[in-house]
Design an enzyme around this catalytic site. Structure first.
Site, short mmCIF file in Angstrom:
data_model
loop_
_atom_site.label_atom_id
_atom_site.label_comp_id
_atom_site.label_asym_id
_atom_site.label_seq_id
_atom_site.Cartn_x
_atom_site.Cartn_y
_atom_site.Cartn_z
N PRO A 149 132.88 14.62 91.11
CA PRO A 149 132.88 14.99 89.67
C PRO A 149 133.54 14.17 88.66
CG PRO A 149 134.75 16.15 90.79
CD PRO A 149 133.80 15.34 91.82
N ASP B 63 135.61 16.72 86.66
CA ASP B 63 137.15 16.54 87.04
C ASP B 63 137.85 17.22 85.54
OD1 ASP B 63 139.23 15.80 88.60
OD2 ASP B 63 138.42 13.78 88.70
N TRP C 171 143.80 13.70 92.75
CA TRP C 171 142.78 13.07 93.82
C TRP C 171 142.79 14.18 95.07
CZ3 TRP C 171 139.37 9.91 93.44
CH2 TRP C 171 139.53 8.76 92.04
N GLN D 215 135.40 3.53 94.68
CA GLN D 215 135.78 4.71 95.27
C GLN D 215 135.88 4.83 96.81
OE1 GLN D 215 136.46 7.19 93.33
NE2 GLN D 215 135.20 7.49 91.60
N TRP E 131 137.58 8.36 96.11
CA TRP E 131 137.08 9.51 96.53
C TRP E 131 136.84 9.44 97.70
CZ3 TRP E 131 131.78 11.37 96.11
CH2 TRP E 131 131.56 12.70 96.15
N LYS F 91 133.61 -7.80 82.07
CA LYS F 91 133.66 -6.43 82.07
C LYS F 91 132.72 -5.56 81.01
CE LYS F 91 136.78 -2.77 83.59
NZ LYS F 91 138.17 -2.20 83.59
N LYS G 75 133.42 -1.48 75.39
CA LYS G 75 132.98 -1.06 74.09
C LYS G 75 133.12 -1.83 72.98
CE LYS G 75 132.89 3.78 74.52
NZ LYS G 75 133.76 5.04 74.38
#
Ligand SMILES: [Zn+2]
Ligand SMILES: [Zn+2]
Length: 956
Positions: free
Chosen positions: A52, A91, A530, A566, A570, A603, A606
């Site tokens: 999520p 999440d 988590w 992850q 995760w 990276k 924005k």
């Protein structure tokens, strides 16, 4: 918006983007996703877990990448006949939301949150959780991702939290939950520990250049002898309680001016100016020597522990510094271990907001990072500073608020990972990792080095940790369900069916101590979010309170996918949780992608705007181009990739446009096709493309089955290229020709291949395949290509000898064309012959060779040669071809189609052209679809130059 404006905007949109949008609508209106799930049997499940995301920001390329793989794989297994239910999740808890709330509420820090009231704060957080959900929905839909979006589960749902409680109780009952004090990275602004993998995950280590200092610690009662120690965190110096040396490291005592210094021999380079070595010793010889404290520490005496002496420690190295390490016990993992071992006094210098306590009154109230300067200045004034230098090191920062973190020893609740480490490692053996090296590389290493997992957070907007602790007798009660809470509560009426399960609503509930019957309260901590991600497999199902049978039958999942970070987040936490709770991994197959970087390798950011807006990209190239690009680049193999719009453009042209042109070509002749035609498949070209198509099915199937998505995608584009540049190009004459059977064979084959292709390409490029399928679809067929079954390979159609022969002649053609180019002779100019190396080939291949190379004869011999002797007859033929080509170019410019015939008028002075027209009039007329041809004298509109001498003007 005016009509004109909207037209302009539409005209910017590419045609593929336009029909993609229509297809999205078509899927919606016809409930294609729902049908694709429901038409597959309930007892044939393929389970996929979606990690999520937070809806606190807008989706970016990382999400687009993971969304694509999470769509491609389920679409494939659906077509294979499995029921692949897909439900979106959100999440909802944790620092990301809390920080947004603090900003919007214009408050900062725990004190202000508590002043405002946790209830008010939490309700505000709740209202912010799904702020960007709609934007996500739009993006997910436009990308063609099929998932139940509306009926999403949320980690803040009471049912979800109840399952998490159940999970924690299981951990506790297995003896794997404990309360302890550990050195943890700590954010002084958020006032909570941050786990190592959270810091590692978002690249929260930043290179910073700061002052590193060499400090003179004066040996007790020897005013001229100093231990030289080094630190990059001067603010920790006031808390110093010991110095550490390596017992087997070589040290020296040197004399410099009036002073003597001790440091590691290997670090002498740091000494500035002249010196003389006056003694050498091992670290162990220094152990026990006492030195003068830098500061008088308030509260030290009361602790009654020995401090300020040299100790030996195994973490000391001579890589940097002086080989003598200053320790303050609570501000580093190694220090803390040493402190426990030696029973050094523990004297925290900072409060929970990162400000100095009163242990050294001089610095009291100062923020730790700001204290660096003050400490250095103070030591300098007192003549204790040996030297200061600028030092660049990577320093951890809070991943949410970017405050520099520090290590702190705080009480917290832990899952005992050490105790189950062996099982974690064993269970990893049952997981299929893509790329494979992750299994025994990154993931295994992560498991081996994993510390115990701190699952408590000193925050607010999260699931409350279900622990009630008796202050009187120390009994710990871990509650595993709402029912259990109700049973033990002092006032059971507080627990209702719809009771909210957050900190502010659960904290007032008191229970009775099971041992001494004292009324006890919940501990203040909440749960690390988590734990919620880790519990997703069962908590999304509200297991074990609901869906018990379904879950037990369908756990673990067949598939998960996420990006590299992850692996230690995760993927890792799910693995820990499922190993403890169910004794097996959470997933059988896992695809780990790399990271998408900006074009220049930095990276994506924005603020820097260093990547193209995904929405603009969709409109320019179609979503299919982007999906294919992502699925076919090494990012799918766990590697970081610099985003390349150029490559997307290339895919757009080579895959989408080319495929569409092939399809358009077929559609142009479709009405000439006899639908009842029975193919004989005698033509080698048909045999060849059918073999290629079946090989494609075989390759894509094999690679999709093993989750090798790059290898499953790349052959699709290769196939489209061969289909277009070889098969379709070669069958143009057959389709337009007189031989009806041959035309039917070609059209039948092309249709067959197109139909097969759209099925095998459907998961990766779901739009263009749907569009083509719709146009080819027969009435009794499913309404969407995604409702079709995955094709099985028809091995009987794979003719290896045809593939080999075709491969051989194509190689020869390439070589011969290169010779032509070298000789400067256009392909349109027929040549007498070419000699190829090798054995004689069947006539059909000879015909292809003659045609492709535009030669009259093919010979076979020992050398590869091209006969470039152009006879008069050949020259005329060449002129004919050139004129046909140029005339057809003019036809195209005039926007004529194959249904328009022309009346041609030609004027020329060239004898050769006249002769040629005389010989080839009929052929020329046929090739340019002319009804009539007349030679005229007046000058005409279009001047066509066929060669140096041969000029024609023509009009029609
Ligand atoms: Zn923070
Ligand atoms: Zn008690």
């Amino acid at each position: 918006m005016s009509q004109q404006q909207s037209n302009q905007q539409q005209s910017k949109k590419n045609k593929f983007a336009e029909f993609e949008e229509e297809i999205v609508k078509f899927w919606d209106e016809n409930k294609c996703f729902e049908k694709s799930v429901q038409q597959r049997p309930e007892n044939k499940q393929y389970v996929f877990y979606d990690g999520p995301p937070f809806a606190t920001g807008l989706p970016h390329y990382g999400h687009i990448l993971s969304s694509t793989i999470k769509d491609v794989v389920p679409r494939y297994w659906t077509m294979k006949g499995y029921r692949v239910e897909r439900r979106w999740g959100w999440d909802c808890h944790g620092l990301p939301i809390e920080n947004i709330a603090e900003k919007e509420l214009k408050i900062s820090g725990k004190k202000q949150i508590e002043e405002m009231g946790v209830a008010k704060f939490n309700e505000f957080c709740r209202s912010k959780v799904l702020e960007f959900a709609q934007e996500w929905g739009k993006m997910v839909k436009r990308m063609g991702r099929w998932i139940e979006f509306e009926n999403s589960y949320k980690t803040m749902d009471n049912s979800y939290i109840e399952s998490v409680w159940w999970g924690i109780k299981q951990v506790y009952e297995k003896g794997l939950l404990y309360e302890g004090r550990k050195i943890l990275l700590y954010c002084s602004r958020c006032e909570t520990p941050i786990s190592n993998f959270e810091v590692a995950m978002d690249n929260s280590y930043k290179d910073v250049t700061e002052s590193a200092v060499f400090i003179k610690f004066q040996a007790k009662n020897q005013p001229n002898l100093f231990f030289l120690a080094w630190t990059t965190t001067p603010w920790t110096l006031p808390g110093n309680v010991a110095l550490a040396v390596g017992s087997d490291i070589d040290y020296v005592k040197i004399r410099q001016k009036e002073n003597e210094y001790i440091l590691a021999k290997a670090r002498l380079e740091i000494i500035e100016g002249e010196y003389e070595i006056i003694a050498e010793m091992k670290g162990k010889d220094l152990v026990g020597i006492e030195y003068e404290p830098l500061y008088e520490l308030r509260g030290l005496k009361e602790l009654g522990k020995k401090s300020h002496y040299v100790a030996s420690a195994d973490f000391v190295t001579t890589e940097d510094g002086t080989g003598i390490v200053h320790t303050a016990v609570v501000y580093g993992e190694d220090d803390y271990r040493l402190g426990l071992e030696l029973d050094l006094p523990v004297l925290p210098a900072l409060d929970e907001t990162g400000k100095f306590l009163d242990i050294v009154p001089k610095f009291a109230g100062m923020f730790f990072k700001k204290a660096n300067k003050a400490v250095i200045q103070d030591l300098q004034e007192r003549g204790i500073l040996y030297k200061e230098e600028q030092y660049t090191h990577s320093y951890p920062h809070c991943y949410r608020c970017e405050t520099p973190l520090f290590y702190n020893a705080i009480p917290a609740w832990f899952v005992n990972v050490q105790k189950i480490k062996q099982q974690l490692i064993e269970q990893n053996e049952h997981i299929h990792w893509v790329p494979e090296h992750i299994k025994h590389g990154r993931f295994l290493k992560g498991l081996e080095g994993a510390p115990d997992w701190n699952i408590s957070r000193n925050r607010y907007w999260a699931s409350p940790l279900p622990i009630w602790k008796c202050k009187k007798c120390g009994t710990v009660e871990v509650i595993g369900s709402k029912a259990e809470l109700k049973e033990k509560a002092v006032d059971p009426s507080l627990i209702t069916e719809n009771m909210d399960m957050h900190k502010h609503t659960v904290d007032p509930i008191q229970i009775r101590c099971g041992t001494c019957s004292e009324v006890i309260s919940r501990i203040p901590e909440v749960i690390d979010c988590w734990v919620e991600s880790a519990s997703m497999p069962f908590a999304a199902q509200h297991y074990p309170f609901e869906n018990q049978e379904w879950f037990e039958k369908n756990f673990p999942a067949q598939f998960v996918a996420e990006y590299v970070a992850q692996t230690r987040a995760w993927f890792y936490v799910m693995h820990v949780m499922s190993t403890i709770l169910f004794g097996k991994p959470s997933f059988e197959n896992v695809v780990m992608t790399g990271t998408i970087m900006a074009t220049d390798g930095s990276k994506m950011s924005k603020s820097k705007k260093n990547y193209p807006d995904p929405w603009k990209l969709f409109e320019k190239y179609g979503v299919d181009s982007l999906r294919y690009y992502l699925m076919s680049t090494p990012v799918m193999n766990g590697v970081s990739v610099n985003f390349s719009e150029k490559e997307v453009d290339e895919i757009y042209k080579k895959l989408l446009v080319t495929l569409w042109n092939v399809h358009t070509f077929y559609m142009m002749f479709r009405e000439k096709q006899n639908q009842n035609f029975q193919p004989t498949r005698q033509h080698v070209l048909d045999q060849w493309i059918l073999s290629k198509a079946q090989l494609l099915v075989q390759t894509v199937t094999k690679n999709m089955d093993s989750y090798e998505v790059i290898q499953a995608s790349r052959p699709l584009l290769e196939f489209v290229q061969e289909l277009s540049t070889w098969y379709v190009r070669r069958i143009r004459d057959r389709v337009k020709g007189e031989n009806e059977d041959d035309r039917q064979e070609a059209l039948y084959t092309l249709e067959y291949v197109l139909r097969l292709f759209v099925k095998v390409a459907a998961p990766v490029v779901p739009f263009i395949t749907e569009k083509i399928y719709q146009e080819l679809r027969k009435e009794d067929e499913p309404i969407s290509v995604h409702l079709c079954d995955w094709p099985t390979t028809d091995i009987s159609l794979i003719q290896q000898e045809v593939l080999d022969a075709m491969q051989l002649i194509r190689e020869n053609i390439e070589k011969a064309l290169a010779l032509r180019a070298e000789a400067g002779i256009k392909v349109r100019q027929p040549l007498p012959s070419v000699t190829l190396v090798g054995k004689e080939l069947p006539q059909t291949y000879i015909d292809i060779l003659k045609d492709e190379l535009n030669v009259k004869e093919i010979h076979f011999g020992d050398a590869f040669t091209l006969d470039t002797n152009i006879t008069e007859a050949l020259r005329l033929e060449g002129l004919l071809r050139e004129l046909v080509r140029q005339t057809n170019t003019l036809r195209k410019k005039a926007k004529l189609t194959i249904h328009d015939c022309i009346d041609l008028k030609i004027q020329t002075e060239s004898e050769a052209v006249k002769k040629m027209l005389h010989t080839y009039e009929e052929e020329y007329k046929k090739s340019v679809l002319a009804n009539s041809l007349s030679i005229v004298n007046d000058s005409q509109t279009n001047v066509v130059k066929l060669s140096e001498d041969d000029v024609v003007t023509l009009s029609f």
